[in-house]
Design a protein around this motif. Structure first.
Motif, mmCIF file in Angstrom:
data_model
loop_
_atom_site.group_PDB
_atom_site.id
_atom_site.type_symbol
_atom_site.label_atom_id
_atom_site.label_comp_id
_atom_site.label_asym_id
_atom_site.label_seq_id
_atom_site.Cartn_x
_atom_site.Cartn_y
_atom_site.Cartn_z
ATOM 1 N N GLU A 74 0.819 -1.219 0.000
ATOM 2 C CA GLU A 74 0.000 0.000 0.000
ATOM 3 C C GLU A 74 0.848 1.262 0.000
ATOM 4 O O GLU A 74 0.443 2.291 -0.552
ATOM 5 C CB GLU A 74 -0.972 0.008 1.177
ATOM 6 N N GLU A 75 2.038 1.208 0.597
ATOM 7 C CA GLU A 75 2.921 2.367 0.570
ATOM 8 C C GLU A 75 3.509 2.588 -0.817
ATOM 9 O O GLU A 75 3.771 3.725 -1.214
ATOM 10 C CB GLU A 75 4.038 2.191 1.599
ATOM 11 N N LEU A 76 3.697 1.510 -1.552
ATOM 12 C CA LEU A 76 4.279 1.602 -2.895
ATOM 13 C C LEU A 76 3.247 1.916 -3.974
ATOM 14 O O LEU A 76 3.501 2.722 -4.878
ATOM 15 C CB LEU A 76 4.982 0.289 -3.245
ATOM 16 N N ARG B 44 -9.915 9.981 3.073
ATOM 17 C CA ARG B 44 -8.738 10.573 2.465
ATOM 18 C C ARG B 44 -8.399 9.863 1.157
ATOM 19 O O ARG B 44 -8.852 8.730 0.909
ATOM 20 C CB ARG B 44 -7.538 10.551 3.406
ATOM 21 N N TYR B 45 -7.628 10.540 0.331
ATOM 22 C CA TYR B 45 -7.161 9.998 -0.946
ATOM 23 C C TYR B 45 -5.687 9.653 -0.769
ATOM 24 O O TYR B 45 -4.881 10.488 -0.358
ATOM 25 C CB TYR B 45 -7.338 11.036 -2.061
ATOM 26 N N LEU B 46 -5.320 8.403 -1.086
ATOM 27 C CA LEU B 46 -3.970 7.914 -0.851
ATOM 28 C C LEU B 46 -3.197 7.774 -2.156
ATOM 29 O O LEU B 46 -3.731 7.255 -3.143
ATOM 30 C CB LEU B 46 -4.016 6.561 -0.142
ATOM 31 N N ILE B 47 -1.961 8.239 -2.157
ATOM 32 C CA ILE B 47 -1.078 8.125 -3.313
ATOM 33 C C ILE B 47 0.216 7.437 -2.873
ATOM 34 O O ILE B 47 0.933 7.937 -2.003
ATOM 35 C CB ILE B 47 -0.750 9.506 -3.915
ATOM 36 N N GLY B 48 0.487 6.264 -3.444
ATOM 37 C CA GLY B 48 1.717 5.553 -3.126
ATOM 38 C C GLY B 48 2.904 6.093 -3.896
ATOM 39 O O GLY B 48 2.787 6.994 -4.731
ATOM 40 N N TYR C 221 6.161 7.540 5.541
ATOM 41 C CA TYR C 221 4.935 8.014 6.188
ATOM 42 C C TYR C 221 3.992 8.579 5.135
ATOM 43 O O TYR C 221 4.399 8.915 4.018
ATOM 44 C CB TYR C 221 5.256 9.075 7.237
ATOM 45 N N SER C 222 2.716 8.654 5.476
ATOM 46 C CA SER C 222 1.717 9.249 4.589
ATOM 47 C C SER C 222 1.636 10.741 4.907
ATOM 48 O O SER C 222 1.150 11.142 5.955
ATOM 49 C CB SER C 222 0.360 8.573 4.766
ATOM 50 N N GLN C 223 2.142 11.530 3.995
ATOM 51 C CA GLN C 223 2.265 12.972 4.196
ATOM 52 C C GLN C 223 0.973 13.672 3.793
ATOM 53 O O GLN C 223 0.460 13.499 2.689
ATOM 54 C CB GLN C 223 3.425 13.513 3.357
ATOM 55 N N ASN C 224 0.431 14.452 4.715
ATOM 56 C CA ASN C 224 -0.729 15.292 4.400
ATOM 57 C C ASN C 224 -0.245 16.430 3.512
ATOM 58 O O ASN C 224 0.496 17.303 3.945
ATOM 59 C CB ASN C 224 -1.360 15.827 5.688
ATOM 60 N N THR C 225 -0.664 16.422 2.243
ATOM 61 C CA THR C 225 -0.151 17.400 1.286
ATOM 62 C C THR C 225 -0.801 18.775 1.417
ATOM 63 O O THR C 225 -0.320 19.742 0.830
ATOM 64 C CB THR C 225 -0.375 16.895 -0.151
ATOM 65 N N GLY C 226 -1.915 18.831 2.164
ATOM 66 C CA GLY C 226 -2.651 20.096 2.246
ATOM 67 C C GLY C 226 -3.570 20.319 1.068
ATOM 68 O O GLY C 226 -4.286 21.321 1.018
ATOM 69 N N LEU C 227 -3.566 19.388 0.111
ATOM 70 C CA LEU C 227 -4.430 19.478 -1.067
ATOM 71 C C LEU C 227 -5.657 18.594 -0.878
ATOM 72 O O LEU C 227 -5.700 17.744 0.012
ATOM 73 C CB LEU C 227 -3.662 19.048 -2.321
ATOM 74 N N ILE D 234 -5.590 14.850 0.435
ATOM 75 C CA ILE D 234 -4.683 13.962 -0.285
ATOM 76 C C ILE D 234 -3.462 13.667 0.581
ATOM 77 O O ILE D 234 -2.777 14.589 1.046
ATOM 78 C CB ILE D 234 -4.247 14.570 -1.624
ATOM 79 N N TYR D 235 -3.206 12.383 0.805
ATOM 80 C CA TYR D 235 -2.030 11.928 1.539
ATOM 81 C C TYR D 235 -1.131 11.169 0.575
ATOM 82 O O TYR D 235 -1.595 10.274 -0.140
ATOM 83 C CB TYR D 235 -2.420 11.015 2.702
ATOM 84 N N ALA D 236 0.157 11.511 0.567
ATOM 85 C CA ALA D 236 1.116 10.883 -0.343
ATOM 86 C C ALA D 236 2.244 10.254 0.468
ATOM 87 O O ALA D 236 2.819 10.890 1.362
ATOM 88 C CB ALA D 236 1.678 11.911 -1.321
ATOM 89 N N TYR D 237 2.573 9.000 0.172
ATOM 90 C CA TYR D 237 3.663 8.321 0.877
ATOM 91 C C TYR D 237 5.007 8.860 0.409
ATOM 92 O O TYR D 237 5.225 9.102 -0.781
ATOM 93 C CB TYR D 237 3.587 6.816 0.639
ATOM 94 N N ALA D 238 5.902 9.050 1.377
ATOM 95 C CA ALA D 238 7.211 9.626 1.070
ATOM 96 C C ALA D 238 8.255 9.104 2.052
ATOM 97 O O ALA D 238 7.924 8.624 3.143
ATOM 98 C CB ALA D 238 7.137 11.146 1.133
ATOM 99 N N ASN D 239 9.533 9.189 1.638
ATOM 100 C CA ASN D 239 10.676 8.924 2.515
ATOM 101 C C ASN D 239 11.160 10.224 3.125
ATOM 102 O O ASN D 239 11.235 11.249 2.437
ATOM 103 C CB ASN D 239 11.844 8.301 1.747
ATOM 104 N N ARG D 240 11.499 10.172 4.412
ATOM 105 C CA ARG D 240 12.037 11.354 5.070
ATOM 106 C C ARG D 240 12.732 10.921 6.358
ATOM 107 O O ARG D 240 12.153 10.195 7.165
ATOM 108 C CB ARG D 240 10.906 12.343 5.379
#
Length: 705
Positions: free
Chosen positions: A478-480, A491-495, A540-546, A554-560
């Motif tokens: 799901e993260e990928l 929410r809308y999820l983007i891997g 983590y699933s980043q809240n993009t603010g969009l 919209i939440y987008a998975y990212a490395n940080r």
């Protein structure tokens, strides 16, 4: 000095009474924990371990795993209404905390989404082991943050002398929950058998006030948009209860074993069904609205009430098969050979207004083979092989992730040795994870983990430990590959198919003192841990603010890169006349190492700092405990997340033991949230929609024979 620093110092000060350790003592016999392959009691395991069993477990047991464990050191509850509660260990959850059923993955869908319940019934647990911190050495990539291991006794390991059993009934006024539990075990000759079952049903959760909390709109929102959102919240908001949180579940298990002088082999089957609601207001799912005149107003209200009750529900079903065996060698070197094989056929359907929507399935195999050795005063240890194969799919118009198959293979070794008062633990693991999605490109990961812990025993019952662990975690499907609306989570999820693996370096300092055989202050039980965990490429699933179509964030998975650090401490003092006093607290802070312009550097959904005390007494036939927890505000919410207010929670519990002929019985009762506080979990995605239950009483009776 800030409020946070003052509270943190208060937690650290709990470890000071360590100077009251006893001079001499006899170590009490304890049950060995299975999270260690070397048959060690919890107070001798180098890693921080908590164990819930007996009356302590019965008092804490609830409908969800997170609710059951939320009072344990370093553990919080990521609730999603009363039907879902997942454990958060030191700020880590989901794909970093592995939930095990007798040392094998539960293999459900609870790690894919916050609204998916774990396929575990805590009311049936015989013992629950919580390992705080990285446990990837033995359990693989998904245990980088910790492990919760539920031991249920489905596969007997010995033949009882006579039929044993227990029957329990309880009622909770928080949601009018009725629960019934039974457990029987017996056998003859070399054959042992086991049966258990649970049935529970509840209505909506009662709360003090409104379910949905309103926040000030962000500056970029226009006046009309803010009014529209406010109207939406009012439409779904409920007063005095959380709508659509009723649930019904039942689970039944049976097991049989063949016992010999050198070991056993056994098989068990479990069937679980769970139907629970997702709290109202968490999703944008509407019927087409029609114009109504005043004469139709009453009919419209009835229709609206009916549609709210049926909003979104989860209908879960699972059948699980387990094989467990052990052979004890007659050797000066080899000790035991253990085999575990599990197969799980899991499915749940998201019902939207009563109609089937997205269907999630997970067909999973897992096997574990371990062999231990003990060469007297030299090295003792274990070698292990772990294999898993999971076929996961989400099918439907609102499926946010494509079907995928994940296979993994891991080899590990764990060693330990003693030199006088010194004790050294070493371990290493190599692992391969292959993820094969239906349409996207495959991803493969090679993982390596290692650890070293050194203990110094000041006395037999008292030790200091220092440890370092390097662990790696592969991203999950799901993260990928997520890409779509998940209405249950609103929410809308983007891997991100290019995600790198996580790399964790965890440093730990601990102190342990446990000496119930002593008297007075020397019998104090003390546990304290301080940890620092730096995670490279934290996912983590980043809240993009969009927003997607001006409805779903919209939440987008990212490395940080991120850093977690904190402390846990608990001190239990025996007092006069069988009284005792316990002081406890925990704290975790998490932040990203690099700032993004205009965004918070705090990792979202972290638990708040907690301090508390418990005063109680234990007598031959009865006991009681009064417990108070003070949780601070969580004002480090993360980017585009709302802050969470602190709270004071006060609980009172009691039990009374008596005999009925040759059988034992226990009457128990708990009064919870006595101050009727509005409690919202900062770890929950649903904190603004579904607070915890208000003032309530749970009572029940248990018969043991």
């Amino acid at each position: 000095m800030t409020k946070f620093n003052t509270l943190a110092l208060a937690i650290a000060s709990l470890a000071v009474p360590a100077i009251c350790a006893a001079e001499d003592s006899n170590k009490l016999e304890e049950v060995n924990v299975t999270v260690s392959p070397l048959d060690k009691p919890a107070d001798a395991v180098a890693a921080p371990v908590s164990v819930l069993s007996g009356e302590t477990l019965r008092k804490a047991a609830s409908a969800t795993l997170g609710e059951t464990l939320k009072n344990q050191p370093g553990v919080a509850n990521a609730s999603f209404g009363s039907g879902v509660g997942l454990p958060v260990i030191r700020g880590q959850s989901a794909n970093r905390v592995k939930i095990l059923n007798d040392n094998l993955d539960v293999s459900d869908a609870s790690n894919t989404s916050a609204d998916h319940a774990a396929s575990i019934e805590p009311l049936l647990a015989e013992r629950i082991e919580i390992l705080r911190g990285p446990a990837a050495l033995r359990y693989g990539s998904g245990a980088i943050g910790g492990v919760v291991n539920i031991i249920d006794g489905r596969i007997p390991t010995e033949v009882p002398e006579e039929v044993e059993g227990a029957v329990e009934m309880r009622h909770d006024t928080a949601n009018s929950q009725d629960a019934s539990v039974f457990r029987f075990t017996g056998g003859a000759g070399q054959l042992a058998w086991y049966f258990d079952g649970v049935y529970r049903e509840n209505d909506d959760t009662e709360i003090p006030g409104l379910a949905i909390v309103e926040h000030e709109e962000h500056e970029e929102h226009g006046e009309d948009e803010g009014e529209d959102e406010g109207e939406h919240e009012e439409e779904f908001n409920t007063d005095g209860y959380v709508g659509n949180t009723n649930a019904r579940a039942h689970s039944y298990s049976g097991g049989v074993s063949w016992i010999t002088e050198s070991g056993y082999i056994g098989l068990s089957v479990n069937k679980l069904e769970n139907n629970y609601g997702i709290p109202l207001g968490t999703h944008e799912h509407h019927h087409e609205e029609e114009e109504h005149d005043e004469d139709d107003h009453e009919e419209h209200e009835e229709h609206e009430e009916e549609s709210e009750v049926e909003a979104v529900r989860i209908d879960m079903a699972q059948t699980r098969y387990d094989l467990k065996g052990e052979h004890r060698f007659n050797s000066n070197y080899w000790d035991k050979l253990r085999l575990r094989i599990g197969y799980n056929d899991y499915e749940h359907v998201e019902l939207e207004e009563g109609e089937p929507g997205t269907r999630f399935t997970n067909e999973a195999w897992e096997s574990r083979l371990e062999i231990t050795h003990d060469n007297d005063s030299e090295w003792r240890g274990a070698y292990g092989l772990q294999l898993s194969d999971k076929d996961f799919a989400a099918v439907g118009d609102e499926a946010f992730i494509q079907p995928s198959r994940t296979r993994s293979a891991g080899l590990f070794t764990m060693k330990e040795r003693e030199w006088g008062n010194w004790h050294l633990d070493l371990g290493a693991r190599i692992e391969r994870v292959d993820i094969d999605p239906e349409t996207a490109e495959d991803r493969d990961f090679n993982l390596f983990s290692t650890s070293a812990t050194l203990q110094y025993f000041l006395q037999e019952h008292q030790h200091i430990s220092v440890g370092a662990t390097h662990s790696e975690r592969a991203p999950v499907a799901e993260e990928l590959f997520a890409d779509g609306e998940h209405l249950a989570e609103s929410r809308y999820l983007i891997g991100n198919s290019d995600l790198d693996k996580e790399r964790s370096l965890n440093l730990e300092l601990g102190y342990h003192h446990h000496n119930e055989a002593a008297s007075g202050w020397h019998a104090a039980q003390i546990e304290a841990s301080v940890f620092y965990n730096r995670i490279g490429d934290y996912i983590y699933s980043q809240n993009t603010g969009l927003e997607y179509e001006e409805e779903l964030p919209i939440y987008a998975y990212a490395n940080r890169d991120a850093t977690f650090y904190g402390a846990e401490a608990s001190v239990k003092f025996p007092l006069r006349s069988n009284f005792y006093l316990t002081l406890f607290g925990d704290v975790v802070r998490a932040s990203f190492d690099e700032d993004i312009a205009g965004e918070s550097s705090d990792v979202p959904r972290m638990p708040p700092l907690r301090l508390g005390l418990a005063l109680g007494a234990e007598y031959d036939q009865w006991g009681w405990e009064w417990r108070t927890v003070e949780a601070a505000d969580q004002d480090r919410a993360g980017a585009y997340e709302e802050e969470t207010d602190g709270y004071t929670r006060m609980d009172l519990s009691a039990h009374y033991n008596f005999n009925i002929g040759s059988s034992d019985a226990v009457i128990f009762a708990s009064a919870r949230n006595l101050l009727d506080e509005e409690i919202r979990n900062s770890t929950s995605l649903l904190r603004d929609y579904a607070p915890e239950a208000g003032r309530s009483v749970e009572a029940g009776v248990r018969f043991i024979f």
